[in-house]
Scaffold this motif. Structure first.
Motif, PDB file in Angstrom:
ATOM      1  N   GLN A  78      69.718  42.068  60.676  1.00  0.00           N
ATOM      2  CA  GLN A  78      70.240  41.106  61.654  1.00  0.00           C
ATOM      3  C   GLN A  78      69.445  39.804  61.649  1.00  0.00           C
ATOM      4  O   GLN A  78      69.756  38.887  62.396  1.00  0.00           O
ATOM      5  CB  GLN A  78      70.233  41.711  63.054  1.00  0.00           C
ATOM      6  CG  GLN A  78      71.200  42.854  63.194  1.00  0.00           C
ATOM      7  CD  GLN A  78      71.171  43.438  64.599  1.00  0.00           C
ATOM      8  OE1 GLN A  78      70.216  43.271  65.348  1.00  0.00           O
ATOM      9  NE2 GLN A  78      72.233  44.124  64.945  1.00  0.00           N
ATOM     10  N   ARG A  79      68.398  39.748  60.832  1.00  0.00           N
ATOM     11  CA  ARG A  79      67.537  38.567  60.689  1.00  0.00           C
ATOM     12  C   ARG A  79      66.910  38.147  62.022  1.00  0.00           C
ATOM     13  O   ARG A  79      66.909  36.973  62.387  1.00  0.00           O
ATOM     14  CB  ARG A  79      68.311  37.421  60.059  1.00  0.00           C
ATOM     15  CG  ARG A  79      68.771  37.700  58.642  1.00  0.00           C
ATOM     16  CD  ARG A  79      69.484  36.498  58.059  1.00  0.00           C
ATOM     17  NE  ARG A  79      69.937  36.753  56.716  1.00  0.00           N
ATOM     18  CZ  ARG A  79      71.181  37.109  56.411  1.00  0.00           C
ATOM     19  NH1 ARG A  79      72.079  37.258  57.342  1.00  0.00           N
ATOM     20  NH2 ARG A  79      71.515  37.312  55.157  1.00  0.00           N
ATOM     21  N   VAL A  80      66.385  39.146  62.757  1.00  0.00           N
ATOM     22  CA  VAL A  80      65.727  38.876  64.033  1.00  0.00           C
ATOM     23  C   VAL A  80      64.483  39.744  64.177  1.00  0.00           C
ATOM     24  O   VAL A  80      64.327  40.753  63.503  1.00  0.00           O
ATOM     25  CB  VAL A  80      66.656  39.136  65.252  1.00  0.00           C
ATOM     26  CG1 VAL A  80      67.838  38.199  65.247  1.00  0.00           C
ATOM     27  CG2 VAL A  80      67.099  40.583  65.319  1.00  0.00           C
ATOM     28  N   LYS A  81      63.618  39.325  65.087  1.00  0.00           N
ATOM     29  CA  LYS A  81      62.511  40.136  65.578  1.00  0.00           C
ATOM     30  C   LYS A  81      62.820  40.410  67.036  1.00  0.00           C
ATOM     31  O   LYS A  81      63.329  39.537  67.751  1.00  0.00           O
ATOM     32  CB  LYS A  81      61.185  39.385  65.476  1.00  0.00           C
ATOM     33  CG  LYS A  81      60.705  39.191  64.076  1.00  0.00           C
ATOM     34  CD  LYS A  81      59.342  38.533  64.070  1.00  0.00           C
ATOM     35  CE  LYS A  81      58.863  38.407  62.639  1.00  0.00           C
ATOM     36  NZ  LYS A  81      57.452  38.063  62.572  1.00  0.00           N
ATOM     37  N   VAL A  82      62.505  41.631  67.506  1.00  0.00           N
ATOM     38  CA  VAL A  82      62.734  41.967  68.904  1.00  0.00           C
ATOM     39  C   VAL A  82      61.510  42.639  69.494  1.00  0.00           C
ATOM     40  O   VAL A  82      60.711  43.248  68.781  1.00  0.00           O
ATOM     41  CB  VAL A  82      63.981  42.866  69.108  1.00  0.00           C
ATOM     42  CG1 VAL A  82      65.231  42.218  68.542  1.00  0.00           C
ATOM     43  CG2 VAL A  82      63.775  44.252  68.519  1.00  0.00           C
ATOM     44  N   CYS A  83      61.393  42.533  70.803  1.00  0.00           N
ATOM     45  CA  CYS A  83      60.299  43.132  71.552  1.00  0.00           C
ATOM     46  C   CYS A  83      60.822  43.407  72.957  1.00  0.00           C
ATOM     47  O   CYS A  83      61.646  42.641  73.473  1.00  0.00           O
ATOM     48  CB  CYS A  83      59.138  42.143  71.587  1.00  0.00           C
ATOM     49  SG  CYS A  83      57.757  42.649  72.617  1.00  0.00           S
ATOM     50  N   PHE A  84      60.359  44.478  73.570  1.00  0.00           N
ATOM     51  CA  PHE A  84      60.799  44.838  74.917  1.00  0.00           C
ATOM     52  C   PHE A  84      59.670  44.630  75.924  1.00  0.00           C
ATOM     53  O   PHE A  84      58.544  45.052  75.692  1.00  0.00           O
ATOM     54  CB  PHE A  84      61.279  46.290  74.964  1.00  0.00           C
ATOM     55  CG  PHE A  84      62.454  46.536  74.074  1.00  0.00           C
ATOM     56  CD1 PHE A  84      63.736  46.207  74.494  1.00  0.00           C
ATOM     57  CD2 PHE A  84      62.292  47.061  72.804  1.00  0.00           C
ATOM     58  CE1 PHE A  84      64.827  46.410  73.668  1.00  0.00           C
ATOM     59  CE2 PHE A  84      63.377  47.272  71.973  1.00  0.00           C
ATOM     60  CZ  PHE A  84      64.645  46.946  72.408  1.00  0.00           C
ATOM     61  N   PHE A  85      59.998  44.006  77.032  1.00  0.00           N
ATOM     62  CA  PHE A  85      59.065  43.764  78.132  1.00  0.00           C
ATOM     63  C   PHE A  85      59.627  44.510  79.331  1.00  0.00           C
ATOM     64  O   PHE A  85      60.713  44.192  79.808  1.00  0.00           O
ATOM     65  CB  PHE A  85      58.983  42.260  78.434  1.00  0.00           C
ATOM     66  CG  PHE A  85      57.977  41.900  79.490  1.00  0.00           C
ATOM     67  CD1 PHE A  85      56.675  41.572  79.140  1.00  0.00           C
ATOM     68  CD2 PHE A  85      58.327  41.880  80.829  1.00  0.00           C
ATOM     69  CE1 PHE A  85      55.747  41.227  80.113  1.00  0.00           C
ATOM     70  CE2 PHE A  85      57.409  41.542  81.813  1.00  0.00           C
ATOM     71  CZ  PHE A  85      56.113  41.214  81.451  1.00  0.00           C
ATOM     72  N   SER A  86      58.896  45.536  79.797  1.00  0.00           N
ATOM     73  CA  SER A  86      59.445  46.350  80.890  1.00  0.00           C
ATOM     74  C   SER A  86      58.981  45.840  82.243  1.00  0.00           C
ATOM     75  O   SER A  86      57.830  45.455  82.437  1.00  0.00           O
ATOM     76  CB  SER A  86      59.072  47.819  80.725  1.00  0.00           C
ATOM     77  OG  SER A  86      57.689  47.998  80.871  1.00  0.00           O
ATOM     78  N   ILE A  87      59.939  45.841  83.140  1.00  0.00           N
ATOM     79  CA  ILE A  87      59.694  45.553  84.551  1.00  0.00           C
ATOM     80  C   ILE A  87      60.306  46.730  85.297  1.00  0.00           C
ATOM     81  O   ILE A  87      61.519  46.842  85.395  1.00  0.00           O
ATOM     82  CB  ILE A  87      60.342  44.220  84.989  1.00  0.00           C
ATOM     83  CG1 ILE A  87      59.743  43.052  84.204  1.00  0.00           C
ATOM     84  CG2 ILE A  87      60.184  44.027  86.486  1.00  0.00           C
ATOM     85  CD1 ILE A  87      60.375  41.709  84.502  1.00  0.00           C
TER      86      ILE A  87
END
Length: 136
Positions: A40-49
């Protein structure tokens, strides 16, 4: 069946900058590793709240289809939900007028199947195959 909301996707230019900014909002928020989603030509990261996450999505340069979107409308652009049966849920939603955009395996979710669909309001919905049918 849809089980729960996992995340809201937020298009950003730089994941580290987004993490720093959201740490102001919620100091000590949990941050996942950064995943390279090469197809998908992306970087992802999750930030939890709490029990919900914000997924920061940063395109790889100009070759990513999201680069143009980032220039026009950065910010929130999809919602991700867990499902216990992704194939059945895609079929059900398509029968209700949703349009499947893509289906793929994501390293951000342990190589489980995911799919993007446009709903009748033209909002992007990401279905995520639940791990062992347990909501995380």
């Amino acid at each position: 069946m849809i089980l729960s909301v996992h995340h809201v996707g937020c298009l950003v230019a730089n994941i580290d900058d987004a993490i720093a900014d959201y740490n102001i909002l919620h100091p000590g928020g949990k941050v996942s590793e950064v995943f390279d989603i090469i197809d998908q030509r992306v970087k992802v990261c999750f930030f939890s709240i709490g029990i919900m996450c914000i997924e920061f999505v940063a395109p790889y340069g100009e070759e990513s289809s999201l680069s143009k979107m980032l220039k026009k409308t950065p910010g929130f652009y999809h919602i991700g939900v867990y499902t216990d049966n992704i194939s059945a849920e895609i079929e059900r939603l398509e029968n209700e007028g949703y349009r499947k955009v893509s289906q793929f395996k994501s390293s951000a979710f342990g190589n489980r199947f995911c799919a993007f669909l446009l709903n009748n309001e033209h909002h992007l919905i990401e279905l995520i195959e639940a791990e062992d049918k347990i909501v995380m």
